[in-house]
Design an enzyme around this catalytic site. Structure first.
Site, PDB file in Angstrom:
ATOM      1  N   MET A  52       0.844  -1.203   0.000  1.00 22.71           N
ATOM      2  CA  MET A  52       0.000   0.000   0.000  1.00 22.71           C
ATOM      3  C   MET A  52       0.878   1.252   0.000  1.00 22.71           C
ATOM      4  O   MET A  52       0.392   2.347   0.284  1.00 22.71           O
ATOM      5  CB  MET A  52      -0.952  -0.009   1.193  1.00 22.71           C
ATOM      6  CG  MET A  52      -1.924  -1.201   1.142  1.00 22.71           C
ATOM      7  SD  MET A  52      -3.420  -0.979   2.101  1.00 22.71           S
ATOM      8  CE  MET A  52      -2.753  -0.794   3.732  1.00 22.71           C
ATOM      9  N   GLY A  53       2.174   1.074  -0.295  1.00 23.25           N
ATOM     10  CA  GLY A  53       3.058   2.228  -0.395  1.00 23.25           C
ATOM     11  C   GLY A  53       3.540   2.743   0.944  1.00 23.25           C
ATOM     12  O   GLY A  53       3.460   2.038   1.945  1.00 23.25           O
ATOM     13  N   LEU A  74       6.672   3.272   1.605  1.00 18.28           N
ATOM     14  CA  LEU A  74       7.596   2.144   1.766  1.00 18.28           C
ATOM     15  C   LEU A  74       8.661   2.395   2.828  1.00 18.28           C
ATOM     16  O   LEU A  74       9.197   3.492   2.940  1.00 18.28           O
ATOM     17  CB  LEU A  74       8.260   1.833   0.427  1.00 18.28           C
ATOM     18  CG  LEU A  74       7.290   1.528  -0.720  1.00 18.28           C
ATOM     19  CD1 LEU A  74       8.074   1.186  -1.987  1.00 18.28           C
ATOM     20  CD2 LEU A  74       6.335   0.401  -0.371  1.00 18.28           C
ATOM     21  N   HIS A 110       9.339  -3.266   3.538  1.00 17.50           N
ATOM     22  CA  HIS A 110       8.901  -3.456   2.147  1.00 17.50           C
ATOM     23  C   HIS A 110      10.112  -3.710   1.237  1.00 17.50           C
ATOM     24  O   HIS A 110      10.071  -4.565   0.363  1.00 17.50           O
ATOM     25  CB  HIS A 110       8.186  -2.197   1.628  1.00 17.50           C
ATOM     26  CG  HIS A 110       6.896  -1.874   2.323  1.00 17.50           C
ATOM     27  ND1 HIS A 110       6.743  -0.755   3.104  1.00 17.50           N
ATOM     28  CD2 HIS A 110       5.694  -2.501   2.342  1.00 17.50           C
ATOM     29  CE1 HIS A 110       5.501  -0.692   3.563  1.00 17.50           C
ATOM     30  NE2 HIS A 110       4.840  -1.750   3.123  1.00 17.50           N
ATOM     31  N   SER A 139       4.082   1.232   8.154  1.00 13.68           N
ATOM     32  CA  SER A 139       3.712   2.561   7.657  1.00 13.68           C
ATOM     33  C   SER A 139       2.975   3.331   8.746  1.00 13.68           C
ATOM     34  O   SER A 139       3.045   4.555   8.810  1.00 13.68           O
ATOM     35  CB  SER A 139       2.824   2.429   6.421  1.00 13.68           C
ATOM     36  OG  SER A 139       3.500   1.684   5.436  1.00 13.68           O
ATOM     37  N   ARG A 140       2.257   2.609   9.608  1.00 13.62           N
ATOM     38  CA  ARG A 140       1.463   3.276  10.652  1.00 13.62           C
ATOM     39  C   ARG A 140       2.337   3.817  11.788  1.00 13.62           C
ATOM     40  O   ARG A 140       1.854   4.613  12.595  1.00 13.62           O
ATOM     41  CB  ARG A 140       0.378   2.332  11.185  1.00 13.62           C
ATOM     42  CG  ARG A 140      -0.703   2.060  10.146  1.00 13.62           C
ATOM     43  CD  ARG A 140      -1.945   1.385  10.712  1.00 13.62           C
ATOM     44  NE  ARG A 140      -3.048   1.431   9.770  1.00 13.62           N
ATOM     45  CZ  ARG A 140      -3.397   0.434   8.955  1.00 13.62           C
ATOM     46  NH1 ARG A 140      -2.727  -0.703   8.963  1.00 13.62           N
ATOM     47  NH2 ARG A 140      -4.419   0.569   8.126  1.00 13.62           N
TER      48      ARG A 140
HETATM   49  P1  PAJ Z   1       1.355  -3.120   3.417  1.00 16.00           P
HETATM   50  O1  PAJ Z   1       0.943  -2.883   4.823  1.00 16.00           O
HETATM   51  O2  PAJ Z   1       1.905  -1.976   2.625  1.00 16.00           O
HETATM   52  O3  PAJ Z   1       2.393  -4.287   3.406  1.00 16.00           O
HETATM   53  C1  PAJ Z   1       2.887  -4.798   2.196  1.00 16.00           C
HETATM   54  C2  PAJ Z   1       3.707  -6.038   2.500  1.00 16.00           C
HETATM   55  O4  PAJ Z   1       4.831  -5.669   3.317  1.00 16.00           O
HETATM   56  C3  PAJ Z   1       2.927  -7.103   3.304  1.00 16.00           C
HETATM   57  O5  PAJ Z   1       3.229  -8.395   2.811  1.00 16.00           O
HETATM   58  C4  PAJ Z   1       3.453  -6.909   4.719  1.00 16.00           C
HETATM   59  O6  PAJ Z   1       3.386  -8.065   5.527  1.00 16.00           O
HETATM   60  C5  PAJ Z   1       4.895  -6.523   4.434  1.00 16.00           C
HETATM   61  N1  PAJ Z   1       5.504  -5.815   5.580  1.00 16.00           N
HETATM   62  C6  PAJ Z   1       5.028  -4.718   6.212  1.00 16.00           C
HETATM   63  N2  PAJ Z   1       5.833  -4.385   7.248  1.00 16.00           N
HETATM   64  C7  PAJ Z   1       6.833  -5.289   7.258  1.00 16.00           C
HETATM   65  C8  PAJ Z   1       7.988  -5.501   8.088  1.00 16.00           C
HETATM   66  N3  PAJ Z   1       8.264  -4.706   9.118  1.00 16.00           N
HETATM   67  N4  PAJ Z   1       8.794  -6.550   7.814  1.00 16.00           N
HETATM   68  C9  PAJ Z   1       8.522  -7.387   6.768  1.00 16.00           C
HETATM   69  N5  PAJ Z   1       7.457  -7.234   5.944  1.00 16.00           N
HETATM   70  C10 PAJ Z   1       6.622  -6.208   6.190  1.00 16.00           C
HETATM   71  O7  PAJ Z   1      -0.203  -5.647   3.655  1.00 16.00           O
HETATM   72  C11 PAJ Z   1      -0.613  -4.803   2.871  1.00 16.00           C
HETATM   73  O8  PAJ Z   1       0.102  -3.671   2.555  1.00 16.00           O
HETATM   74  C12 PAJ Z   1      -1.935  -4.928   2.136  1.00 16.00           C
HETATM   75  O9  PAJ Z   1      -2.836  -5.608   2.965  1.00 16.00           O
HETATM   76  C13 PAJ Z   1      -1.821  -5.649   0.765  1.00 16.00           C
HETATM   77  C14 PAJ Z   1      -1.303  -7.081   0.909  1.00 16.00           C
HETATM   78  C15 PAJ Z   1      -0.904  -4.847  -0.163  1.00 16.00           C
HETATM   79  C16 PAJ Z   1      -3.223  -5.725   0.118  1.00 16.00           C
HETATM   80  O10 PAJ Z   1      -3.777  -4.462  -0.025  1.00 16.00           O
END
Ligand code: PAJ
Length: 276
Positions: free
Chosen positions: A26-27, A29, A33, A181-182
Site C-alpha cells: 500500500m506504499g 515504503l 517493504h 507505515s502506521r
Molecule cells: P502493506 O501494509 O503496505 O504491506 C505490504 C507487505 O509488506 C505485506 O506483505 C506486509 O506483511 C509486508 N511488511 C510490512 N511491514 C513489514 C515488516 N516490518 N517486515 C517485513 N514485511 C513487512 O499488507 C498490505 O500492505 C496490504 O494488505 C496488501 C497485501 C498490499 C493488500 O492491499
C-alpha cells in the site's frame, strides 16, 4: 524502472516476461517493504511492486483517508530494485462496484478480524485481482502480517493459483519495533514506547517456554502489563503457527500474536517460536 498506472499498459508490458515476482504493497515504503523486494529479486528478473491503498480493506472508522500516500518517494526507493511499479487509481482497480468478493475462511473473523470486520475479505479480494492482473510466478508477503499471510496461502491453495508464496521475516527497528507505515502516526513519546508491544510478546514466549503458567494466565499478565503502560490491548493470542488456532498442550510450532492501540495508532506484531 517503469511506473504504470493502468491494467492494460501493465498487461502489455508484462507480455514479454514469463517469470514475474510480485510484491503487493500500500506504499509509504520502509525497510520492511524493501526487504520483500530484495527477496523477490532472487526469484525473477522482472519484479513488479504494486502500490495501492485498497479502500475495500478499510472499515468505516479506519484510516483510509489519512493513510500516507507517498508515491514519488516510494518510486525513488524502488528505482534500481524493481522493474515495474504498478500504481493504479481506485477507479482503475474498481471501475464498477466490486459486488463479487472473496469470502475468506472463518479464521478471518478471529484475531485482527474480530475488531476489523470485512478487512480480510477486502485484502483477499484485492490480492486476487492483483494476482490476476500481474499473473506472477512468485509473490512475496511479510510475516509481520501473519494472519494476512495465512489467509493468502489459503487463497492460493483453495483456488489452485499457480503462484509460489514466499514469506519474509519481519524487519524491525533497533528497539525491536516492527517497521510499519502506521509508525508514522506515532508522536515522539509514543514512538519511544512502541517497542513495549514486542517486549511484551517476547516475555510471553519466555513464559510459555518456562511452562509454569497456563496460556490464559500468561496472556492476562501481558495484557495487563501493556494496558498499565497506557496501551489499549485488542488481543494477545498464543496459536499453533500452522493452523492459527489457539495453541493446545502438544503443539510445538507456535506463534504469539498481538494487536494494541497506542493513542490512536493500532500496531500489530507477532513472534514465531518452537517448544522443545
Ligand atoms: P502493506 O501494509 O503496505 O504491506 C505490504 C507487505 O509488506 C505485506 O506483505 C506486509 O506483511 C509486508 N511488511 C510490512 N511491514 C513489514 C515488516 N516490518 N517486515 C517485513 N514485511 C513487512 O499488507 C498490505 O500492505 C496490504 O494488505 C496488501 C497485501 C498490499 C493488500 O492491499
Amino acid at each position: 524502472m517503469q511506473i504504470i498506472h493502468t491494467v492494460s499498459e501493465l498487461r502489455n508490458t508484462l507480455k514479454s516476461h514469463n517469470k514475474i515476482a510480485f510484491v503487493p504493497t500500500m506504499g509509504n515504503l520502509h525497510a520492511g517493504h524493501i526487504h520483500l523486494v530484495e527477496l523477490a529479486k532472487q526469484y525473477a528478473e522482472c519484479v513488479v511492486v504494486s502500490i495501492f491503498v485498497n479502500p475495500l480493506q478499510f472499515g468505516p472508522n479506519e484510516d483510509l483517508a489519512s493513510y500516507p500516500r507517498t508515491l514519488d518517494a516510494d518510486c525513488e526507493k524502488l528505482n534500481g530494485l524493481a522493474s515495474i511499479v504498478f500504481a493504479p487509481s481506485a477507479a482503475e482497480m474498481y471501475p464498477e462496484p466490486q459486488t463479487m468478493t472473496i469470502k475468506p475462511p472463518p479464521i478471518a473473523d478471529e484475531l485482527c478480524g474480530a475488531s476489523r470486520p470485512g478487512h480480510f475479505a477486502g485484502v483477499a479480494t484485492v490480492v486476487m485481482k492483483l494476482f490476476n492482473i500481474v499473473q506472477p510466478t512468485v509473490a512475496v508477503f511479510g510475516k509481520k502480517d501473519f494472519q494476512q499471510l495465512f489467509i493468502i496461502k489459503q487463497l492460493v491453495k483453495q483456488f489452485n493459483l499457480p503462484i509460489e508464496i514466499i514469506a519474509s521475516d519481519t524487519v524491525r527497528e533497533a528497539s525491536g519495533l516492527a517497521m510499519s507505515s502506521r509508525n508514522g502516526y506515532l508522536s515522539e513519546k509514543e514512538r519511544a514506547a512502541a517497542s513495549q508491544l514486542n517486549q511484551a510478546l517476547q516475555r510471553v514466549v519466555q513464559e510459555v517456554k518456562g511452562g509454569k503458567c497456563t496460556f490464559d494466565a500468561i496472556i492476562k499478565t501481558a495484557t495487563n502489563a501493556l494496558n498499565a503502560e497506557g496501551w489499549m490491548v485488542d488481543y494477545i493470542a498464543i496459536c499453533d503457527a500452522n493452523s492459527l488456532q489457539p495453541a493446545q498442550e502438544n503443539d510445538t510450532n507456535l506463534v504469539v500474536l498481538g494487536a494494541a492501540k497506542l493513542g490512536k495508532t493500532r500496531l500489530i506484531d507477532n513472534i514465531e517460536f518452537q517448544l522443545k
